[in-house]
Design a protein around this motif. Structure first.
Motif, PDB file in Angstrom:
ATOM      1  N   VAL A  91      22.955  26.537  48.849  1.00 48.88           N
ATOM      2  CA  VAL A  91      22.802  27.620  49.818  1.00 48.88           C
ATOM      3  C   VAL A  91      24.021  27.701  50.736  1.00 48.88           C
ATOM      4  N   LYS A  92      24.523  28.914  50.908  1.00 47.06           N
ATOM      5  CA  LYS A  92      25.629  29.170  51.834  1.00 47.06           C
ATOM      6  C   LYS A  92      25.170  28.836  53.242  1.00 47.06           C
ATOM      7  N   ARG A  93      26.037  28.250  54.003  1.00 46.79           N
ATOM      8  CA  ARG A  93      25.701  27.920  55.380  1.00 46.79           C
ATOM      9  C   ARG A  93      26.912  28.124  56.264  1.00 46.79           C
ATOM     10  N   PRO A  94      26.684  28.227  57.540  1.00 52.91           N
ATOM     11  CA  PRO A  94      25.392  28.173  58.226  1.00 52.91           C
ATOM     12  C   PRO A  94      24.583  29.450  58.021  1.00 52.91           C
ATOM     13  N   ILE A  95      23.309  29.342  58.321  1.00 48.86           N
ATOM     14  CA  ILE A  95      22.422  30.507  58.361  1.00 48.86           C
ATOM     15  C   ILE A  95      21.799  30.522  59.750  1.00 48.86           C
ATOM     16  N   LEU A  96      21.834  31.679  60.365  1.00 45.18           N
ATOM     17  CA  LEU A  96      21.227  31.841  61.685  1.00 45.18           C
ATOM     18  C   LEU A  96      20.158  32.921  61.577  1.00 45.18           C
ATOM     19  N   ILE A  97      18.931  32.540  61.857  1.00 44.27           N
ATOM     20  CA  ILE A  97      17.809  33.463  61.748  1.00 44.27           C
ATOM     21  C   ILE A  97      17.294  33.762  63.142  1.00 44.27           C
ATOM     22  N   SER A  98      17.324  35.035  63.491  1.00 43.56           N
ATOM     23  CA  SER A  98      16.753  35.465  64.766  1.00 43.56           C
ATOM     24  C   SER A  98      15.614  36.442  64.458  1.00 43.56           C
ATOM     25  N   GLU A  99      15.010  36.945  65.492  1.00 40.18           N
ATOM     26  CA  GLU A  99      13.899  37.877  65.308  1.00 40.18           C
ATOM     27  C   GLU A  99      14.340  39.120  64.543  1.00 40.18           C
ATOM     28  N   ASN A 100      15.579  39.577  64.804  1.00 37.85           N
ATOM     29  CA  ASN A 100      16.044  40.841  64.234  1.00 37.85           C
ATOM     30  C   ASN A 100      17.098  40.729  63.153  1.00 37.85           C
ATOM     31  N   SER A 101      17.638  39.530  62.924  1.00 39.05           N
ATOM     32  CA  SER A 101      18.737  39.442  61.971  1.00 39.05           C
ATOM     33  C   SER A 101      18.803  38.093  61.273  1.00 39.05           C
ATOM     34  N   VAL A 102      19.537  38.091  60.168  1.00 40.05           N
ATOM     35  CA  VAL A 102      19.844  36.875  59.434  1.00 40.05           C
ATOM     36  C   VAL A 102      21.350  36.902  59.181  1.00 40.05           C
TER      37      VAL A 102
END
Length: 116
Positions: A91-102
């Motif tokens: 998996v590509k990283r980093p991943i940042l998951i917020s309420e409205n976006s990835v």
């Protein structure tokens, strides 16, 4: 927000420093110890609007040793997502998951636009 990273990755370190400098609060998750599940990957993929290939760590040793560059085009999206769920190093990283976006990968300009 959930910040998914590989602690030894220099790009992940830069991204985490950026988050800290910009006062962003997040839950840290090590991708090697806590791999994203198939269900999470499906949700993030849909939410991101990105091509599925962007979720693969194409420069990683595992990706190359599995010859995925040649194989992905023959796989369905479900097969690709299930493969990603087998090992965090794919998996590509980093991943940042917020309420409205990835956000996948760290591009400072993109993070500034979405998070600031």
């Amino acid at each position: 927000m959930i910040y998914i990273c590989y602690p030894k990755c220099t790009t992940c370190k830069k991204a985490q420093k950026w988050l800290d400098e910009h006062g962003q609060t997040y839950e840290l998750r090590d991708i090697k110890g806590n791999n994203p599940t198939y269900e999470e990957l499906c949700e993030w993929y849909k939410k991101s609007g990105l091509p599925l290939k962007r979720f693969f760590n194409t420069s990683g040793i595992l990706y190359k040793s599995m010859a995925l560059k040649e194989k992905l085009s023959e796989m369905s999206e479900e097969e690709q997502l299930r493969l990603l769920a087998t090992d965090g190093m794919l998996v590509k990283r980093p991943i940042l998951i917020s309420e409205n976006s990835v956000l996948v990968g760290f591009k400072e300009s993109e993070w500034n636009k979405i998070l600031c």
